[in-house]
Design a protein around this motif. Structure first.
Motif, PDB file in Angstrom:
ATOM      1  N   SER A 116       0.848  -1.190   0.000  1.00 57.58           N
ATOM      2  CA  SER A 116       0.000   0.000   0.000  1.00 57.58           C
ATOM      3  C   SER A 116       0.883   1.239   0.000  1.00 57.58           C
ATOM      4  O   SER A 116       2.091   1.147   0.180  1.00 57.58           O
ATOM      5  CB  SER A 116      -0.937   0.000   1.206  1.00 57.58           C
ATOM      6  OG  SER A 116      -0.190   0.044   2.411  1.00 57.58           O
ATOM      7  N   GLN A 117       0.264   2.394  -0.192  1.00 59.01           N
ATOM      8  CA  GLN A 117       1.046   3.626  -0.253  1.00 59.01           C
ATOM      9  C   GLN A 117       0.333   4.740   0.489  1.00 59.01           C
ATOM     10  O   GLN A 117      -0.898   4.742   0.614  1.00 59.01           O
ATOM     11  CB  GLN A 117       1.268   4.052  -1.709  1.00 59.01           C
ATOM     12  CG  GLN A 117      -0.023   4.320  -2.470  1.00 59.01           C
ATOM     13  CD  GLN A 117       0.230   4.762  -3.915  1.00 59.01           C
ATOM     14  OE1 GLN A 117       1.347   5.054  -4.297  1.00 59.01           O
ATOM     15  NE2 GLN A 117      -0.813   4.797  -4.701  1.00 59.01           N
ATOM     16  N   ASP A 118       1.125   5.679   0.963  1.00 61.18           N
ATOM     17  CA  ASP A 118       0.623   6.930   1.536  1.00 61.18           C
ATOM     18  C   ASP A 118       1.339   8.039   0.783  1.00 61.18           C
ATOM     19  O   ASP A 118       2.486   8.357   1.070  1.00 61.18           O
ATOM     20  CB  ASP A 118       0.925   6.992   3.033  1.00 61.18           C
ATOM     21  CG  ASP A 118       0.334   8.228   3.700  1.00 61.18           C
ATOM     22  OD1 ASP A 118       0.146   9.255   3.002  1.00 61.18           O
ATOM     23  OD2 ASP A 118       0.083   8.177   4.906  1.00 61.18           O
ATOM     24  N   ASN A 119       0.657   8.591  -0.215  1.00 62.01           N
ATOM     25  CA  ASN A 119       1.300   9.582  -1.067  1.00 62.01           C
ATOM     26  C   ASN A 119       1.706  10.834  -0.304  1.00 62.01           C
ATOM     27  O   ASN A 119       2.706  11.477  -0.631  1.00 62.01           O
ATOM     28  CB  ASN A 119       0.387   9.943  -2.230  1.00 62.01           C
ATOM     29  CG  ASN A 119       0.287   8.821  -3.243  1.00 62.01           C
ATOM     30  OD1 ASN A 119       1.179   7.975  -3.334  1.00 62.01           O
ATOM     31  ND2 ASN A 119      -0.800   8.778  -3.991  1.00 62.01           N
ATOM     32  N   ALA A 120       0.925  11.192   0.698  1.00 58.80           N
ATOM     33  CA  ALA A 120       1.240  12.393   1.474  1.00 58.80           C
ATOM     34  C   ALA A 120       2.570  12.248   2.211  1.00 58.80           C
ATOM     35  O   ALA A 120       3.279  13.231   2.449  1.00 58.80           O
ATOM     36  CB  ALA A 120       0.124  12.683   2.463  1.00 58.80           C
ATOM     37  N   LYS A 121       2.910  11.006   2.552  1.00 61.18           N
ATOM     38  CA  LYS A 121       4.152  10.747   3.282  1.00 61.18           C
ATOM     39  C   LYS A 121       5.247  10.187   2.381  1.00 61.18           C
ATOM     40  O   LYS A 121       6.339   9.887   2.860  1.00 61.18           O
ATOM     41  CB  LYS A 121       3.897   9.772   4.427  1.00 61.18           C
ATOM     42  CG  LYS A 121       2.949  10.289   5.502  1.00 61.18           C
ATOM     43  CD  LYS A 121       2.774   9.263   6.616  1.00 61.18           C
ATOM     44  CE  LYS A 121       1.854   9.788   7.707  1.00 61.18           C
ATOM     45  NZ  LYS A 121       1.665   8.785   8.801  1.00 61.18           N
ATOM     46  N   ASN A 122       4.938  10.033   1.081  1.00 59.62           N
ATOM     47  CA  ASN A 122       5.902   9.419   0.153  1.00 59.62           C
ATOM     48  C   ASN A 122       6.412   8.093   0.714  1.00 59.62           C
ATOM     49  O   ASN A 122       7.614   7.809   0.702  1.00 59.62           O
ATOM     50  CB  ASN A 122       7.078  10.370  -0.112  1.00 59.62           C
ATOM     51  CG  ASN A 122       6.682  11.548  -0.973  1.00 59.62           C
ATOM     52  OD1 ASN A 122       5.835  11.434  -1.845  1.00 59.62           O
ATOM     53  ND2 ASN A 122       7.282  12.696  -0.723  1.00 59.62           N
ATOM     54  N   THR A 123       5.499   7.295   1.199  1.00 58.09           N
ATOM     55  CA  THR A 123       5.859   6.039   1.858  1.00 58.09           C
ATOM     56  C   THR A 123       5.047   4.887   1.278  1.00 58.09           C
ATOM     57  O   THR A 123       3.853   5.027   1.015  1.00 58.09           O
ATOM     58  CB  THR A 123       5.633   6.139   3.364  1.00 58.09           C
ATOM     59  OG1 THR A 123       6.455   7.189   3.892  1.00 58.09           O
ATOM     60  CG2 THR A 123       6.005   4.839   4.060  1.00 58.09           C
TER      61      THR A 123
END
Length: 125
Positions: free
Chosen positions: A71-78
């Motif tokens: 999965s990804q968290d674009n706001a955290k670039n993670t």
């Protein structure tokens, strides 16, 4: 340049869970594909899971389907790798990888240009 830093590895018993994280920095706006790969001693590095950062589509190796989730968290670039029902054969060094050039994300290590330093996952029986 894209800089990747993995974290979250460790030692667990079979059946346990771990969550790996990969924090990206640098020219992350250009990254389209991100993936997790692993390499066990004496074996080649193999693809585990990849995600297309633009739309979130994913792909998994047959050996981890139904147990691992990328999965990804674009706001955290993670990017994350949730690993459940771990098995001793999942023991390996896990690497995060990024490809800023291709739109088609494959479980092929030759596609990826940037790599993290790796995080060790050890599963005991």
């Amino acid at each position: 340049q894209v800089h990747l830093v993995e974290s979250g590895g460790g030692s667990v018993q079979a059946g346990g869970s771990l969550r790996l994280s990969c924090a990206a920095s640098g020219y992350t706006y250009s990254v389209k594909c991100m993936g997790w790969f692993r390499q066990a001693p004496g074996k080649e590095r193999e693809g585990v899971a990849i995600i297309y950062t633009g739309g979130g589509s994913t792909s998994y190796a047959d050996s981890v389907k139904g147990r691992f989730t990328i999965s990804q968290d674009n706001a955290k670039n993670t990017v994350y790798l949730q690993m459940n029902s771990l098995r001793p054969e999942d023991t390996a060094m896990y690497y995060c990888a990024a490809d800023p050039f291709n739109w088609l994300c494959l479980l092929d290590r030759s596609q990826y240009n940037f790599w993290g330093q790796g995080t060790q996952v050890t599963v005991s029986s």
